[in-house]
Write a protein that holds these residues in place. Sequence first.
Motif, short mmCIF file in Angstrom:
data_model
loop_
_atom_site.label_atom_id
_atom_site.label_comp_id
_atom_site.label_asym_id
_atom_site.label_seq_id
_atom_site.Cartn_x
_atom_site.Cartn_y
_atom_site.Cartn_z
N LEU A 1 0.92 -1.12 0.03
CA LEU A 1 0.11 -0.09 -0.02
C LEU A 1 0.92 1.15 0.09
O LEU A 1 0.52 2.27 -0.76
N SER A 2 1.95 1.25 0.67
CA SER A 2 2.86 2.40 0.59
C SER A 2 3.38 2.74 -0.66
O SER A 2 3.58 3.83 -1.10
N LEU A 3 3.80 1.74 -1.20
CA LEU A 3 4.43 1.74 -2.60
C LEU A 3 3.52 2.38 -3.72
O LEU A 3 3.71 3.09 -4.52
N LEU A 4 2.29 1.78 -3.62
CA LEU A 4 1.06 2.22 -4.54
C LEU A 4 1.01 3.75 -4.27
O LEU A 4 0.71 4.40 -5.03
N LEU A 5 0.85 4.18 -2.89
CA LEU A 5 0.91 5.46 -2.64
C LEU A 5 1.89 6.51 -3.08
O LEU A 5 1.72 7.47 -3.56
N ALA A 6 3.02 5.80 -2.99
CA ALA A 6 4.41 6.68 -3.31
C ALA A 6 4.06 6.65 -4.94
O ALA A 6 4.66 7.95 -5.38
N LEU A 7 3.94 5.74 -5.59
CA LEU A 7 3.64 5.78 -6.93
C LEU A 7 2.70 6.83 -7.62
O LEU A 7 2.88 7.36 -8.52
N ALA A 8 1.56 6.93 -7.04
CA ALA A 8 0.40 7.92 -7.07
C ALA A 8 0.98 9.16 -6.89
O ALA A 8 0.60 10.20 -7.67
N CYS A 9 1.66 9.50 -6.08
CA CYS A 9 2.32 10.91 -5.76
C CYS A 9 3.25 11.27 -6.84
O CYS A 9 3.13 12.29 -7.00
N VAL A 10 3.94 10.23 -7.23
CA VAL A 10 5.06 10.64 -8.33
C VAL A 10 4.18 10.90 -9.55
O VAL A 10 4.73 11.98 -10.29
N LEU A 11 3.24 10.07 -10.04
CA LEU A 11 2.47 10.49 -11.34
C LEU A 11 1.85 11.80 -11.24
O LEU A 11 1.83 12.40 -12.04
N LEU A 12 1.17 12.12 -10.10
CA LEU A 12 0.49 13.33 -9.85
C LEU A 12 1.46 14.41 -10.01
O LEU A 12 1.25 15.51 -10.62
#
Length: 404
Positions: free
Chosen positions: A65-76
């Motif tokens: 879940l932490s990795l998915l959240l970090a990826l979403a932040c990078v894309l944003l």
Amino acid sequence: MREDDHISREQCDRSAHYRSVHGSSSRNPAPHPLSPCRRERGPLRRRPSFKRRWQQRSWWVRLLLSLLLALACVLLLAVLLGSPDPDTSPSTSTASSGSEVTSSPLLSQILDYVGAFIMPCGNCFYRVKGQEDLCESFFMYNRAKGTLYDGETRLFLRGNGKPVYMYSMGGLAEYCVVPANALAVLPDSLPYTESEILGCVVFTSYGALRHAAEMRPSDSVAVIGVGGVGSSFICNCLQIAKAFGASQVIAVDVLDEKLQNATTLGATHTVNAANDDAVERIKEITDGRGVDVAIEALGKALTFSQCAKSVRDGGKAVMIGLAATNVMGEVDITHLVRRQVKIIGSYGARARQDLHQIVKLAESGAFNLQNTISRKCKFEEANGAYEDLNHGKIVGRAVVEIME
């Protein structure tokens, strides 16, 4: 869970029986209708907190879940910041079109590109405000010093290594270096030479209509001074106005030849300002009101005043013509205030978001690029073309072709 966290049905019944026999008092108040003893859905359990539930999950679930959240932040972040500003893209053409862009890691394919004359840095104050056509770095470095945004040029003379500075994209240089933020891929379906105006006059006119005028369907539009920028506006950005849903497009100039050309390319009405009062004629065409949007394309005090007087109450007068230094335009302040007339300056469009849309419009057939170009000349003929332009002998747009 503690034992006292559960209240059984039997305990509720006993409590209710006790109160029915002994009565209610301040020490033994009657149960509230929503109290646990009134509920008949079994024992009441406390819901664990979010922090407790998070701690109870397996470590690998938390990691995922932490990795998915970090990826979403990078894309944003990538979407908000846009494309990075790579050093360069050498191009072979004039001020607005190029090919064989190979040096930038972002633009690694050999393709044709069209470039905008405003090259935004993508990082300044005005980018955050959504006004990258006012890019601070562009005016501070490129326009004032002829360099890229690190204060350096990438071009040098072969003989002595002396630096060569450029204005905007390089003008008549065979090669120039521009930020990738100012480029859009030119599809094979569009003509190469004629597409050079997409990043110049079409770019300017698109910004005037889309952003400054905020044009709406059924708006009436007048272009005052169809020579220079205005003629190309009539030639193709008139067609952009049509694509945006303009109901009337009025061309104003002093030369019948240019007005005839405007009619051929789609103007619904023409006004010869040498023979008629332009403001009165525009109001006659619009039932006495004036147009919703008036564009001034010459940069003269007289046409500035005509543009401001030609719009209806609440209308917009957009100025895109550049004037000589210290030229002042006059306006009736009381009329401006009472009639809510808006006077807006517009220099260009927003390269990163608009240039791609302009290319799509051209590809869809919204306007005919080939009909816009009235003259093509070789590099050796450039001086003569500029002389003819200075004397008003070019109707439409001229293009200088630079070939290897």
